[in-house]
Scaffold this active site. Structure first.
Site, mmCIF file in Angstrom:
data_model
loop_
_atom_site.group_PDB
_atom_site.id
_atom_site.type_symbol
_atom_site.label_atom_id
_atom_site.label_comp_id
_atom_site.label_asym_id
_atom_site.label_seq_id
_atom_site.Cartn_x
_atom_site.Cartn_y
_atom_site.Cartn_z
ATOM 1 C CB CYS A 120 53.683 43.734 52.300
ATOM 2 S SG CYS A 120 52.675 42.289 51.946
ATOM 3 C CG ASP B 163 42.315 38.271 42.881
ATOM 4 O OD1 ASP B 163 43.320 37.597 43.190
ATOM 5 O OD2 ASP B 163 42.377 39.269 42.124
ATOM 6 N N GLY C 37 54.799 33.053 38.756
ATOM 7 C CA GLY C 37 53.726 34.026 38.550
ATOM 8 C C GLY C 37 53.286 34.751 39.807
ATOM 9 C CG HIS D 68 51.633 38.578 52.598
ATOM 10 N ND1 HIS D 68 51.628 39.520 53.629
ATOM 11 C CD2 HIS D 68 50.892 37.538 53.052
ATOM 12 C CE1 HIS D 68 50.923 39.054 54.651
ATOM 13 N NE2 HIS D 68 50.456 37.854 54.322
ATOM 14 C CG HIS E 173 48.530 35.237 47.665
ATOM 15 N ND1 HIS E 173 49.783 35.815 47.607
ATOM 16 C CD2 HIS E 173 48.134 35.110 46.377
ATOM 17 C CE1 HIS E 173 50.109 36.040 46.353
ATOM 18 N NE2 HIS E 173 49.130 35.605 45.582
HETATM 19 P P1 5GP Z 1 49.792 36.374 42.611
HETATM 20 O O1 5GP Z 1 49.968 36.863 41.199
HETATM 21 O O2 5GP Z 1 50.846 36.962 43.515
HETATM 22 O O3 5GP Z 1 49.679 34.886 42.741
HETATM 23 O O4 5GP Z 1 48.388 36.904 43.068
HETATM 24 C C1 5GP Z 1 48.171 38.169 43.576
HETATM 25 C C2 5GP Z 1 46.695 38.404 43.469
HETATM 26 O O5 5GP Z 1 46.354 39.492 44.295
HETATM 27 C C3 5GP Z 1 46.223 38.740 42.054
HETATM 28 O O6 5GP Z 1 45.242 37.798 41.635
HETATM 29 C C4 5GP Z 1 45.667 40.152 42.199
HETATM 30 O O7 5GP Z 1 44.525 40.365 41.402
HETATM 31 C C5 5GP Z 1 45.363 40.238 43.670
HETATM 32 N N1 5GP Z 1 45.469 41.574 44.235
HETATM 33 C C6 5GP Z 1 46.487 42.455 44.067
HETATM 34 N N2 5GP Z 1 46.254 43.580 44.768
HETATM 35 C C7 5GP Z 1 45.069 43.404 45.402
HETATM 36 C C8 5GP Z 1 44.294 44.221 46.278
HETATM 37 O O8 5GP Z 1 44.644 45.355 46.624
HETATM 38 N N3 5GP Z 1 43.119 43.705 46.738
HETATM 39 C C9 5GP Z 1 42.700 42.440 46.379
HETATM 40 N N4 5GP Z 1 41.516 42.036 46.887
HETATM 41 N N5 5GP Z 1 43.406 41.649 45.561
HETATM 42 C C10 5GP Z 1 44.573 42.124 45.074
HETATM 43 ZN ZN ZN Z 2 52.860 41.142 53.839
#
Ligand code: 5GP
Ligand code: ZN
Length: 111
Positions: A4, A30, A90, A95, A97
């Site tokens: 993860c 992000d 989406g 994990h 957030h």
């Molecule tokens: P989700 O699409 O799951 O709602 O959001 C995941 C978010 O995590 C995305 O906006 C993506 O840009 C961000 N993200 C993915 N990998 C990383 C990382 O390694 N570091 C940071 N700071 N953000 C990440």
């Molecule tokens: Zn996790």
């Protein structure tokens, strides 16, 4: 959880600048910001989504939100709080957030 990405960030295996941290959550920028301010509030304990989150976590985030918004430079113009959940919601990182987006006017619906 070993594979993860957010658990690796929390463990320090992937370096990150923390906007805020306490015993339950970290807040980071992000990596691909969708707004001038785009931060992620991430619980330290791995849980997949809002449905599996331990009781009290959402309340903790709510209680810390004013301080987090202030640290991130979010003013009275407002912000958007998003919890993408599941594939159709989406969610790309499984994990839990909380996205906070701010710094520009945002439309609705988002898709
Ligand atoms: P989700 O699409 O799951 O709602 O959001 C995941 C978010 O995590 C995305 O906006 C993506 O840009 C961000 N993200 C993915 N990998 C990383 C990382 O390694 N570091 C940071 N700071 N953000 C990440
Ligand atoms: Zn996790």
């Amino acid at each position: 959880m070993t594979d993860c990405i957010f658990c690796k960030i929390i463990a320090g295996e992937i370096p990150s600048k923390r906007v805020y941290e306490d015993d339950k959550i970290i807040v980071i920028n992000d990596v691909a910001p969708a707004a001038p301010v785009h931060i992620l509030i991430i619980p330290k304990e791995h849980t997949e989504n809002i449905l599996t989150a331990p009781s009290g976590l959402v309340l903790h985030v709510q209680e810390k939100l004013p301080e987090i918004l202030s640290l991130a430079g979010v003013g009275p113009a407002g912000f958007r709080l998003v919890i993408n959940t599941g594939d159709e919601g989406g969610q790309t990182v499984k994990h839990l957030h909380f996205h906070i987006l701010a710094g520009k006017a945002m439309g609705w619906p988002p898709c």
